[in-house]
Design an enzyme around this catalytic site. Structure first.
Site, PDB file in Angstrom:
ATOM      1  N   GLU A  77       0.822  -1.207   0.000  1.00 34.00           N
ATOM      2  CA  GLU A  77       0.000   0.000   0.000  1.00 34.00           C
ATOM      3  C   GLU A  77       0.858   1.260   0.000  1.00 34.00           C
ATOM      4  O   GLU A  77       0.593   2.203  -0.762  1.00 34.00           O
ATOM      5  CB  GLU A  77      -0.926  -0.020   1.214  1.00 34.00           C
ATOM      6  N   CYS A 164      -7.155   0.065   3.996  1.00 33.00           N
ATOM      7  CA  CYS A 164      -6.972  -1.184   4.739  1.00 33.00           C
ATOM      8  C   CYS A 164      -7.440  -1.019   6.185  1.00 33.00           C
ATOM      9  O   CYS A 164      -8.592  -0.679   6.438  1.00 33.00           O
ATOM     10  CB  CYS A 164      -5.512  -1.614   4.635  1.00 33.00           C
ATOM     11  N   HIS A 185     -10.637  -2.503   5.223  1.00 38.98           N
ATOM     12  CA  HIS A 185     -10.435  -3.937   5.053  1.00 38.98           C
ATOM     13  C   HIS A 185     -11.609  -4.698   5.668  1.00 38.98           C
ATOM     14  O   HIS A 185     -12.127  -4.306   6.719  1.00 38.98           O
ATOM     15  CB  HIS A 185      -9.124  -4.364   5.717  1.00 38.98           C
TER      16      HIS A 185
END
Length: 450
Positions: A77, A164, A185
């Site tokens: 990421e 996330c 996430h």
């Protein structure tokens, strides 16, 4: 104790090249974005007060972006955010919230930040984008300087975002989710307020953009390219990353099938060099390590540190000489034209690849590196694919309608936009489809059930 799903968040000069885009790329797409020259990474001294008041930025067309990193940050990421935005022309600062610039990310890769976070306290950014990962998100949350920077960003109506675990773990405690639609996430979606949570891959809500995981990081980064530089820039970047060809290509093609099964945990060598595409390095190491594959990053340079095509510094596990003392089930060459050439010049790596072929062990490359394999005689009588800019220079039979091509003990892939499929194809060959699907679910990447 994290749930099993949360554990998956935190388990790593070529000849003149014709730039003719293949038929499946739109006409406006440049087949490759020329890399910036590699060099030393600037390391700033923390000379600014953490409590300093906001200052006005000078008039400039350059967009300034902050990507903070910590021990346990999800490396895909962070590096995809920085890599994509730098390719788009943004001035991106990777800032460490730790005492040192070098951080060990969630899957074990060591990344060196440009500056400490204290050096960013007085700066004005067009975008602050928080990567996820555990425990990296917690360490970002607990950094007061980063909190002040991000809160000020939101108060002054400038862009900010998180991906996330970070939307739930970082933004919620700071109160920066209020009044916004938010995604994150799947392991953390239950922590978000029910009436604010959405399950889209990317959610733009005013100045805030959120996303779900490593498998949606390209979409997340491209959304910022669109917001900072406009829709045409985002379309061009999609073409550069080959993100637009997914629907047109086979996920993978296999010929001359052989089993890749062992009575031990697979050992994979990824040699790295200055000028390689750091996004490819990081994605390969990250995804393979999630499947419990032993991945060794080995530098062919004099130092264990290399600087990639987008000026990010990665610290290898070993030098290539030290790595050559072991045998590997698979050797994978990342791409990037300048870096691929440096791999080709490494005599130790040449010897390792020749031994790999003679022993009928697996080897492969992605992007520009299949041309290096060809120059070393490793594509003879093989079928392969490569980056669109150099695929017409391959003299072996080319399978051009597939993201990944497996021919016996050889695996090749097209480039940046196909690295996740490339990595999952390796996992499938080693362990079967079930393990590949489990890893794909953990990174929030769409992958077939069977």
């Amino acid at each position: 104790m994290l749930s099993a799903s949360k554990f998956l968040l935190s388990p790593t000069s070529l000849p003149a090249m014709a730039l003719r885009p293949p038929s499946y790329l739109p006409a406006r797409c440049a087949p490759y974005s020329r890399p910036r020259p590699f060099g030393s990474v600037a390391r700033a001294t923390p000379c600014l007060s953490a409590a300093a008041t906001p200052v006005s930025s000078p008039p400039s067309t350059t967009k300034k972006v902050l990507v903070p990193i910590a021990m346990g940050t999800e490396e895909m990421e962070a590096v995809i955010l920085a890599g994509v935005l730098r390719r788009a022309g943004a001035d991106v600062t990777l800032a460490s919230v730790e005492d040192e610039l070098e951080v060990e990310a969630s899957c074990g890769t060591h990344i060196v930040a440009d500056k400490p976070i204290a050096a960013c306290a007085d700066q004005v950014f067009d975008l602050v984008a928080l990567p996820g990962g555990m425990p990296g998100s917690v360490r970002l949350r607990d950094n007061k300087i980063l909190q002040r920077i991000t809160v000020r960003q939101a108060e002054e109506k400038r862009l900010y975002g998180a991906i996330c675990a970070a939307p739930a773990v970082v933004l919620m405690p700071w109160g920066l989710h209020r009044g916004k639609k938010v995604t994150c996430h799947p392991s953390f979606i239950g922590d978000l307020p029910t009436f604010r949570a959405v399950e889209s891959n990317v959610q733009v809500s005013g100045e805030l953009t959120t996303s779900r995981g490593p498998g949606t990081a390209f979409q997340f980064a491209l959304s910022f390219v669109k917001q900072l530089f406009g829709p045409h820039a985002a379309e061009d970047m999609e073409c550069t990353l080959m993100a637009q060809v997914d629907a047109d290509l086979e996920r993978s093609t296999e010929v001359n099938k052989v089993e890749w099964s062992f009575d031990h945990n697979p050992q994979v060598l990824i040699p790295i060099a200055n000028g390689l595409e750091e996004m490819e390095i990081i994605m390969l190491a990250d995804i393979l390590r999630r499947a419990s594959i032993n991945v060794v990053l080995a530098s062919v340079e004099k130092s264990t540190s290399i600087v990639g095509s987008q000026l990010m510094e990665i610290v290898a596990d070993k030098c290539i000489l030290g790595a050559s003392e072991s045998k590997y089930d698979l050797i994978i060459l990342p791409g990037g034209p300048a870096g691929a050439e440096r791999l080709h010049k490494c005599k130790i790596l040449q010897k390792l690849l020749e031994e790999q072929k003679q022993a009928d062990r697996m080897y492969g490359g992605i992007g520009y590196s299949p041309l290096i394999l060809q120059r070393q005689g490793l594509l003879q009588d093989k079928k392969a694919t490569a980056h669109p800019a150099i695929v017409n220079q391959l003299t072996c039979q080319v399978i051009d309608r597939s993201k990944v091509v497996i021919d016996g003990n050889l695996i090749t892939g097209k480039g940046l936009g196909t690295v996740i499929d490339f990595s999952l194809a390796i996992i499938r060959k080693f362990f079967g489809h079930g393990r590949a699907k489990l890893v794909a679910n953990g990174i929030v990447f769409d992958y077939p059930k069977s």
